[in-house]
Scaffold this motif. Structure first.
Motif, PDB file in Angstrom:
ATOM      1  N   LEU A 593       0.860  -1.183   0.000  1.00 44.49           N
ATOM      2  CA  LEU A 593       0.000   0.000   0.000  1.00 44.49           C
ATOM      3  C   LEU A 593       0.891   1.225   0.000  1.00 44.49           C
ATOM      4  N   GLU A 594       0.731   2.085  -0.992  1.00 44.22           N
ATOM      5  CA  GLU A 594       1.544   3.283  -1.131  1.00 44.22           C
ATOM      6  C   GLU A 594       0.649   4.477  -1.447  1.00 44.22           C
ATOM      7  N   ALA A 595       1.116   5.653  -1.049  1.00 50.82           N
ATOM      8  CA  ALA A 595       0.381   6.892  -1.287  1.00 50.82           C
ATOM      9  C   ALA A 595       1.042   7.686  -2.401  1.00 50.82           C
ATOM     10  N   ALA A 596       0.228   8.326  -3.244  1.00 49.39           N
ATOM     11  CA  ALA A 596       0.738   9.157  -4.332  1.00 49.39           C
ATOM     12  C   ALA A 596      -0.239  10.315  -4.544  1.00 49.39           C
ATOM     13  N   ASP A 597       0.232  11.332  -5.260  1.00 49.14           N
ATOM     14  CA  ASP A 597      -0.607  12.492  -5.548  1.00 49.14           C
ATOM     15  C   ASP A 597      -1.601  12.168  -6.661  1.00 49.14           C
ATOM     16  N   THR A 598      -2.806  12.732  -6.522  1.00 45.62           N
ATOM     17  CA  THR A 598      -3.818  12.618  -7.573  1.00 45.62           C
ATOM     18  C   THR A 598      -3.634  13.753  -8.574  1.00 45.62           C
ATOM     19  N   PRO A 599      -3.605  13.461  -9.855  1.00 48.87           N
ATOM     20  CA  PRO A 599      -3.511  14.553 -10.845  1.00 48.87           C
ATOM     21  C   PRO A 599      -4.667  15.538 -10.659  1.00 48.87           C
ATOM     22  N   GLY A 600      -4.362  16.806 -10.541  1.00 46.66           N
ATOM     23  CA  GLY A 600      -5.367  17.824 -10.308  1.00 46.66           C
ATOM     24  C   GLY A 600      -5.601  18.096  -8.831  1.00 46.66           C
ATOM     25  N   GLY A 601      -4.907  17.376  -7.927  1.00 49.44           N
ATOM     26  CA  GLY A 601      -5.044  17.600  -6.492  1.00 49.44           C
ATOM     27  C   GLY A 601      -5.737  16.449  -5.801  1.00 49.44           C
ATOM     28  N   GLY A 602      -5.246  16.111  -4.659  1.00 52.11           N
ATOM     29  CA  GLY A 602      -5.831  15.022  -3.894  1.00 52.11           C
ATOM     30  C   GLY A 602      -4.806  13.938  -3.607  1.00 52.11           C
ATOM     31  N   LEU A 603      -5.303  12.810  -3.117  1.00 54.98           N
ATOM     32  CA  LEU A 603      -4.442  11.697  -2.705  1.00 54.98           C
ATOM     33  C   LEU A 603      -4.967  10.418  -3.336  1.00 54.98           C
ATOM     34  N   THR A 604      -4.046   9.596  -3.854  1.00 56.87           N
ATOM     35  CA  THR A 604      -4.389   8.296  -4.440  1.00 56.87           C
ATOM     36  C   THR A 604      -3.649   7.197  -3.691  1.00 56.87           C
ATOM     37  N   MET A 605      -4.370   6.190  -3.226  1.00 59.22           N
ATOM     38  CA  MET A 605      -3.797   5.040  -2.542  1.00 59.22           C
ATOM     39  C   MET A 605      -3.690   3.880  -3.535  1.00 59.22           C
ATOM     40  N   HIS A 606      -2.473   3.355  -3.694  1.00 54.00           N
ATOM     41  CA  HIS A 606      -2.213   2.243  -4.609  1.00 54.00           C
ATOM     42  C   HIS A 606      -2.107   0.953  -3.795  1.00 54.00           C
ATOM     43  N   VAL A 607      -3.024   0.024  -4.030  1.00 56.38           N
ATOM     44  CA  VAL A 607      -2.970  -1.309  -3.421  1.00 56.38           C
ATOM     45  C   VAL A 607      -2.532  -2.284  -4.513  1.00 56.38           C
ATOM     46  N   THR A 608      -1.368  -2.914  -4.339  1.00 56.87           N
ATOM     47  CA  THR A 608      -0.814  -3.824  -5.340  1.00 56.87           C
ATOM     48  C   THR A 608      -0.970  -5.257  -4.841  1.00 56.87           C
ATOM     49  N   LEU A 609      -1.704  -6.062  -5.613  1.00 63.91           N
ATOM     50  CA  LEU A 609      -1.997  -7.452  -5.263  1.00 63.91           C
ATOM     51  C   LEU A 609      -1.413  -8.385  -6.318  1.00 63.91           C
ATOM     52  N   ARG A 610      -1.084  -9.595  -5.917  1.00 63.29           N
ATOM     53  CA  ARG A 610      -0.548 -10.578  -6.848  1.00 63.29           C
ATOM     54  C   ARG A 610      -1.685 -11.258  -7.613  1.00 63.29           C
ATOM     55  N   VAL A 611      -1.444 -11.528  -8.891  1.00 59.21           N
ATOM     56  CA  VAL A 611      -2.401 -12.282  -9.684  1.00 59.21           C
ATOM     57  C   VAL A 611      -2.380 -13.726  -9.216  1.00 59.21           C
ATOM     58  N   ALA A 612      -3.569 -14.327  -9.047  1.00 56.11           N
ATOM     59  CA  ALA A 612      -3.654 -15.704  -8.579  1.00 56.11           C
ATOM     60  C   ALA A 612      -3.140 -16.653  -9.645  1.00 56.11           C
ATOM     61  N   ASP A 613      -2.725 -17.846  -9.190  1.00 56.95           N
ATOM     62  CA  ASP A 613      -2.250 -18.876 -10.107  1.00 56.95           C
ATOM     63  C   ASP A 613      -3.359 -19.259 -11.083  1.00 56.95           C
ATOM     64  N   LYS A 614      -2.992 -19.492 -12.353  1.00 55.77           N
ATOM     65  CA  LYS A 614      -3.999 -19.774 -13.375  1.00 55.77           C
ATOM     66  C   LYS A 614      -4.782 -21.035 -13.058  1.00 55.77           C
ATOM     67  N   ALA A 615      -4.119 -22.068 -12.554  1.00 55.40           N
ATOM     68  CA  ALA A 615      -4.820 -23.314 -12.251  1.00 55.40           C
ATOM     69  C   ALA A 615      -5.839 -23.101 -11.147  1.00 55.40           C
ATOM     70  N   ALA A 616      -5.435 -22.345 -10.097  1.00 63.04           N
ATOM     71  CA  ALA A 616      -6.368 -22.091  -9.006  1.00 63.04           C
ATOM     72  C   ALA A 616      -7.521 -21.223  -9.469  1.00 63.04           C
ATOM     73  N   SER A 617      -7.246 -20.239 -10.333  1.00 67.32           N
ATOM     74  CA  SER A 617      -8.297 -19.379 -10.841  1.00 67.32           C
ATOM     75  C   SER A 617      -9.291 -20.173 -11.681  1.00 67.32           C
ATOM     76  N   SER A 618      -8.782 -21.080 -12.517  1.00 70.07           N
ATOM     77  CA  SER A 618      -9.678 -21.886 -13.354  1.00 70.07           C
ATOM     78  C   SER A 618     -10.550 -22.786 -12.510  1.00 70.07           C
TER      79      SER A 618
END
Length: 624
Positions: A593-618
């Motif tokens: 979880l990281e914080a960054a500026d929003t274009p035009g003003g404000g705050l944007t929170m970036h949540v980065t998640l891993r893509v699940a394994d293809k076999a488990a997703s299927s």
């Protein structure tokens, strides 16, 4: 534990030349007094010298001391002096007396040194060949154990100047050179004097000393003196010597040969010690560099020891009467004898199986460094525990402050609203009742969110949170996160079709998004609602929770994730746990979880998640 060393005998390379010089002084005194020094006096003086020298010297020197003493008594007991008379009552009496004196004195010296060394304890050597393992040094009563002590801790012997192979080579050289030299000198007898023969034999003895060390050179000197006596001193082919100068020359030859051999032995020994000291200094320097470079643990110190000298090393500590392994490194054969070095109070460094055993000073250095590394490691652990305790105290203090204010505020609103509704003497209009009930509901929701954050922070601080990661769809986790939030309808969700499943804990991810949505709603102006957008970046899915509020300065973008951090009086209500809990839950799931500026003003929170394994997703999609 004391640093006393083992009692050692005087080396033969020192005792023999000194004793021979003393015997020459006795013989010279007897010759100078012209009979006033009786044969018995000469025998007594030589016997005393042989006894003292045999008692303090190595046991191997005793026969040579007795032999030279016998030659001195036989040659200088009566006029004409310096003539060897190996037969007769005096020769036999001197042989028995000096043999008894040298052998008995050598035995008494060995016994005395053994008794004295039993009280000088420092380094343990286990002759039983038992590697300590988990039981530690041998106990009293075992082989190597001393009465009344845990074990006999004895300093290892100082290495000789030459090794076994070179000593054997020196003996073989003497056996080959001396007969050939004797044959050659016998052929040139007419052209060489006895002095020439002595010097040539001396060169051969020195060559043997250089090749094999002290004891092969002594053997060569004795053999050369016998060959000179038999083949080159009249009468030849007998051990009798008629001329005084010949006996004196032979005795001087033996003394000079032994002295030169002693000097060569000392030079070789000093060279070996210098090379060993150089290797030890280089090893200690590398150890210091290892410790200063970050390997400041007992295991790193032992790894350096085994990497330098091979074998196996263990650091043992005595705890409640038993030896406990603290750290270990390397391997050793099962039957390897173990050497124990004191590393401090209740600590022992045990080494075994080293191809070239490390010296006592080097082992002392490694033992001291291992003990110091153990102390520093324990101090670091205690400091970390103290820091964690201090952090816990700070957390508890902040929680108490939150309970005293932020928890009491919604409780006071609920109490006031309920008390108002329960009044019997007032007839409330429906709008008033609805407003009071709405206040109760909002206060209860706020109290629920606050308690949830406090409980989550408590689980994070105690490391008791165990996420259950499964493949999940973002569009199924985000909508439930809006439940219970004021003005939840303002949040816009943008999740594209076909977005892969993410590997996460759905319940924890819902808590993360709920806190981020609540934070975005608190700072978004009415005309610019917050939004969440999801998109794929490589093997990850990024969720962007955006608001158009006042934003956050760069220096605060990391501090806003710390517990109880609020940016000034206009930072909203609460105790400042929402973002801290969100970041802690995200990291517990393996997300970021990281914080960054929003274009035009404000705050944007970036949540980065891993893509699940293809076999488990299927599999999950098939179940649906």
């Amino acid at each position: 534990m004391s640093r006393r060393t083992r009692q050692r005998a005087v080396g033969a390379h020192v005792a023999l030349p000194a004793a021979y010089g003393g015997m020459f002084l006795i013989g010279t005194a007897a010759a100078a007094l012209h009979g006033r020094f009786s044969a018995t006096g000469v025998l007594v003086a030589v016997a005393i010298l042989v006894t003292v020298a045999s008692a303090v010297a190595e046991p191997r020197a005793a026969p040579l001391l007795g032999l030279i003493g016998w030659l001195t008594v036989v040659g200088f007991s009566r006029p004409p002096y310096a003539q060897l008379r190996p037969t007769g009552p005096l020769a036999a009496h001197a042989a028995v007396t000096l043999a008894a004196c040298s052998l008995v004195a050598a035995g008494i010296g060995m016994l005395a040194r053994h008794l004295m060394s039993s009280f000088r304890v420092r380094i343990v050597h286990s002759p039983s060949g038992r590697w300590p393992g988990s039981v530690g040094p041998p106990a009293a009563g075992e082989r190597g154990g001393a009465p009344g002590t845990p074990a006999a801790w004895l300093a290892p012997a100082v290495p000789a100047g030459k090794d076994r192979r070179r000593q054997v080579a020196g003996v073989l050289l003497a056996a080959a050179v001396l007969p050939l030299l004797t044959a050659g000198l016998a052929l040139g007898r007419r052209h060489l004097s006895l002095d020439d023969d002595l010097l040539i034999y001396l060169v051969a003895v020195v060559a043997v000393a250089i090749a094999g060390g002290f004891w092969p050179a002594v053997l060569a000197a004795v053999a050369a003196s016998l060959l000179l006596n038999w083949f080159f001193t009249p009468p030849v082919h007998t051990f009798t010597i008629d001329k005084p100068q010949n006996l004196l020359a032979l005795l001087l030859f033996v003394t000079v040969a032994v002295t030169v051999s002693s000097v060569v032995h000392l030079a070789a020994r000093r060279a070996g010690q210098a090379a060993r000291s150089g290797r030890e200094a280089a090893s200690l320097l590398a150890l210091a560099q290892t410790v200063l470079g970050g390997g400041d643990t007992p295991a790193a110190v032992l790894d350096h020891l085994t990497g330098t000298a091979g074998g196996r090393a263990e650091l043992l500590e005595r705890v409640r009467g038993a030896w406990v392994q603290i750290a270990a490194s390397g391997d050793a054969p099962q039957a390897s004898a173990a050497t124990y070095v004191s590393a401090g109070q209740g600590l022992v460094l045990a080494v075994a199986g080293q191809p070239q055993p490390a010296g006592p000073r080097l082992l002392d250095g490694f033992a001291a460094q291992a003990a110091a590394a153990l102390d520093r490691e324990r101090l670091r652990t205690q400091a970390a525990q103290a820091e964690a305790l201090a952090e816990g105290n700070r957390m508890r203090t902040a929680l108490l402050a939150a309970v005293s204010h932020d928890l009491r505020t919604p409780l006071a609103s609920i109490k006031a609203s309920v008390s108002t509704l329960r009044q019997q003497d007032v007839a409330w209009a429906e709008d008033d009742q609805a407003a009071l009930l709405a206040t109760i509901e909002q206060s209860a929701d706020r109290l629920d969110a606050l308690i949830g954050n406090l409980l989550d922070m408590g689980r994070l601080s105690t490391a008791s949170l165990q996420p259950f990661l499964v493949p999940a769809a973002v569009d199924e986790v985000a909508p439930p996160a809006l439940r219970g939030l004021d003005q939840a309808a303002r949040v816009r969700l943008f999740v594209p079709d076909g977005l892969p499943l993410v590997l996460t804990d759905p319940g924890l991810l819902e808590r993360v998004l709920a806190n981020l949505f609540a934070n975005a709603l608190a700072y978004s102006p009415p005309d610019k609602p917050p939004a969440m957008r999801a998109h794929r970046v490589g093997d990850t899915i990024v969720l962007e929770v955006t608001d158009h509020g006042p934003g956050v300065p760069d220096e605060w973008k990391q501090r806003i994730f710390e517990p109880f951090q609020r940016m000034g009086p206009n930072s909203g209500t609460g105790v400042g746990l929402g973002l801290a809990v969100a970041k802690g839950l995200a990291e517990a799931m393996g997300a970021s979880l990281e914080a960054a500026d929003t274009p035009g003003g404000g705050l944007t929170m970036h949540v980065t998640l891993r893509v699940a394994d293809k076999a488990a997703s299927s599999s999950l999609l098939a179940d649906r």
